[in-house]
Design a protein around this motif. Structure first.
Motif, short mmCIF file in Angstrom:
data_model
loop_
_atom_site.label_atom_id
_atom_site.label_comp_id
_atom_site.label_asym_id
_atom_site.label_seq_id
_atom_site.Cartn_x
_atom_site.Cartn_y
_atom_site.Cartn_z
N ARG A 29 0.83 -1.21 0.00
CA ARG A 29 0.00 0.00 0.00
C ARG A 29 0.86 1.25 0.00
NH1 ARG A 29 -4.11 -2.29 3.34
NH2 ARG A 29 -2.86 -1.78 5.15
N ALA A 33 1.09 4.08 -2.89
CA ALA A 33 0.87 5.51 -2.70
C ALA A 33 2.02 6.34 -3.25
CB ALA A 33 0.68 5.82 -1.20
N CYS A 34 3.25 5.88 -3.02
CA CYS A 34 4.42 6.59 -3.55
C CYS A 34 4.39 6.61 -5.08
CB CYS A 34 5.72 5.92 -3.08
SG CYS A 34 6.02 6.06 -1.31
#
Length: 538
Positions: A29, A33-34
């Motif tokens: 996750r 997101a990065c």
């Protein structure tokens, strides 16, 4: 007692494995997101492509410019972006991947505002120049950062995000065209272009929450920071340790050298050596890596995708749609199709691999380009009962962008960002992006003239021939890279020494090598990776 000692590690491993799934999910996750935040820089290019396809109709009418000036206006951003893409290699090695992404957003913001406030063609072209530099930075840094932060198990999925956001940007550009097309002429196209500044502001703020690339941190000797990022982005603790060891090896840092911050010995030859290894006298293995990256970038653009995306309103006009609102509405269908099918590739890259999707994509593009050329040729000849040709042309355009989006679109960025050794990656990716933008610029700035010379149908037959060559190149030259770590790519291509050490680094260059190298360094833009000068040991 002996048996007990033997079982203790197994019990510990079993205990660890029980807790691995939750941690893996959290880490994926975080990497997800990065990758999203980094890839959002690509939305800047996508929005510009999409919005200019429709805005050019109103700009031509308002500023009274010719078709040649329209071609230059639409295609010149690709050449301007070369400045940014070549500078990004050095900048990202100097200030880091994260700050380079913020810089890309700031530059594009300035360019978008300038274009939105333009009162004449020269001012509009100046805004295009500034925005182009920002686009060049974004194109180079997004896939590099995403590849460097992603675990091998999901790198294809995560590294395809830049293409996802390019397509989302194109769709937003098309929607912007449709939304502002009903405003008065002088205001509508300026709002279409100026609104592009909004995403860049949001992007610059959100990127502040991203960590730095672990590979850049290791290159700077910041091992503690790199370990922290790897611990958050790897599937397991073992993988984090393995990735750190491989990065240290690629950066020529001794395996036993540890600490929060360590001194990274400078690499003999510096910047000159990076140019020598990649351009002047590459080994057969490095040459294959370079040609693979340049080839896939060239064929991505030369197969005509920009002719369809940038000039889709013109192509639909040729297919018999004349009302501007209907034109822009039909063009939105192209954006929706591209966005939906890029998601298919995103979720299948790590399941099916790069080669199968590339070959299926190129094969489908050949077939749809042939049918599109046929349909437009029938319409151009004014044959009676040509309603079927209009339907075939529209369906072929949608099928073409769908096939492009499931393979050649996203895989170009995934493949080229993952195959270079660490010390050659920034320069190698910059060269790939440079060729990509030059090819895109040539296609964009010649399509209208080419269509007049050999007919619009003939143009797409030509692109079909190029796509056929692309299929042959992919089939014969590109190996499968699914599931390989970035450092294992060297073995796949036959590069056994990822740090790039060889005896030539310890001897002075010959007069001939010195002469050639000095010439290249003076003539080339400041694109060389400073990875070599500041980060790599001999």
């Amino acid at each position: 007692m002996v048996e007990e000692q033997k079982n203790t590690p197994d019990m510990a491993a079993s205990s660890e494995s029980e807790h691995a799934p939750p941690r893996k999910k959290a880490n994926v996750r975080f990497a997800f997101a990065c990758a999203i935040l980094a890839s959002m820089t690509s939305i800047l290019l996508g929005y510009d492509i999409g919005v200019m396809s429709g805005a050019s109709l109103f700009i031509k009418e308002d500023l009274k410019i010719t078709d040649v000036e329209v071609e230059i206006l639409l295609g010149i951003l690709n050449l301007y972006s070369l400045v940014g893409s070549f500078a990004a290699g050095r900048t990202s090695d100097w200030i880091g991947r994260r700050l380079t992404i913020i810089l890309a957003a700031v530059i594009f913001f300035v360019g978008a505002i300038m274009m939105g406030l333009s009162v004449n063609y020269p001012m509009l072209m100046t805004g295009r120049f500034v925005a182009g530099i920002g686009v060049g930075y974004a194109l180079m840094i997004a896939p590099v950062y995403t590849a460097e932060v992603s675990p091998a198990s999901s790198r294809g999925f995560l590294t395809s995000f830049p293409e996802v956001f390019i397509n989302l940007g194109i769709l937003l550009g098309y929607v912007s065209n449709y939304a502002f097309s009903r405003l008065r002429l002088q205001l509508g196209w300026r709002l279409m272009l100026g609104v592009g500044a909004a995403p860049s502001v949001a992007l610059a703020l959100m990127v502040l929450a991203m960590p730095e690339s672990p590979r850049w941190l290791v290159m700077k000797g910041r091992l503690a920071d790199a370990k922290a990022v790897l611990a958050e982005t790897s599937d397991t603790a073992e993988e984090a340790a393995t990735r750190l060891a491989e990065i240290k090896e690629a950066a020529a840092i001794p395996a036993d050298l540890d600490g929060d911050v360590v001194a990274v010995p400078k690499r003999a030859g510096g910047e000159r050596r990076v140019w020598k290894e990649l351009i002047l006298s590459p080994t057969p293995a490095v040459r294959r890596v370079l040609l693979s990256a340049l080839g896939i970038h060239f064929f991505q653009q030369s197969s005509g995708i920009d002719a369809v995306v940038l000039y889709s309103p013109r192509v639909f006009q040729s297919a018999g749609i004349t009302d501007k609102n209907k034109l822009l509405g039909t063009t939105c269908a192209v954006g929706v199709t591209k966005t939906l099918f890029i998601l298919v590739a995103t979720f299948t890259l790590d399941r099916f691999g790069r080669r199968p999707l590339l070959l299926a994509s190129a094969g489908g593009m050949v077939a749809t380009l042939v049918t599109l050329g046929l349909g437009l040729t029938v319409i151009g000849e004014g044959a009676t009962g040509g309603g079927w040709a209009i339907a075939v042309s529209i369906a072929s355009i949608l099928a073409f962008v769908a096939f492009f989006s499931i393979g050649l679109g996203p895989i170009t960025w995934v493949y080229s960002s993952e195959i270079f050794p660490l010390h050659l990656r920034a320069l190698g990716c910059a060269l790939g992006v440079g060729l990509n933008r030059v090819t895109s610029g040539v296609i964009s700035m010649t399509f209208l003239s080419l269509s007049k010379a050999i007919t619009i149908g003939g143009s797409f037959f030509l692109y079909a021939g190029i796509a056929s060559l692309a299929w042959l190149f992919f089939f014969t030259y590109l190996p499968e890279t699914r599931g390989q770590t970035l450092e294992q790519m060297g073995e796949l291509f036959g590069i056994h020494n990822m740090a790039g050490d060889d005896d030539s680094a310890t001897r002075p260059p010959s007069p001939e090598e010195e002469k050639i190298t000095n010439y290249v360094e003076m003539a080339a833009p400041s694109s060389s990776s400073s990875t070599a000068t500041s980060s790599h040991a001999k």
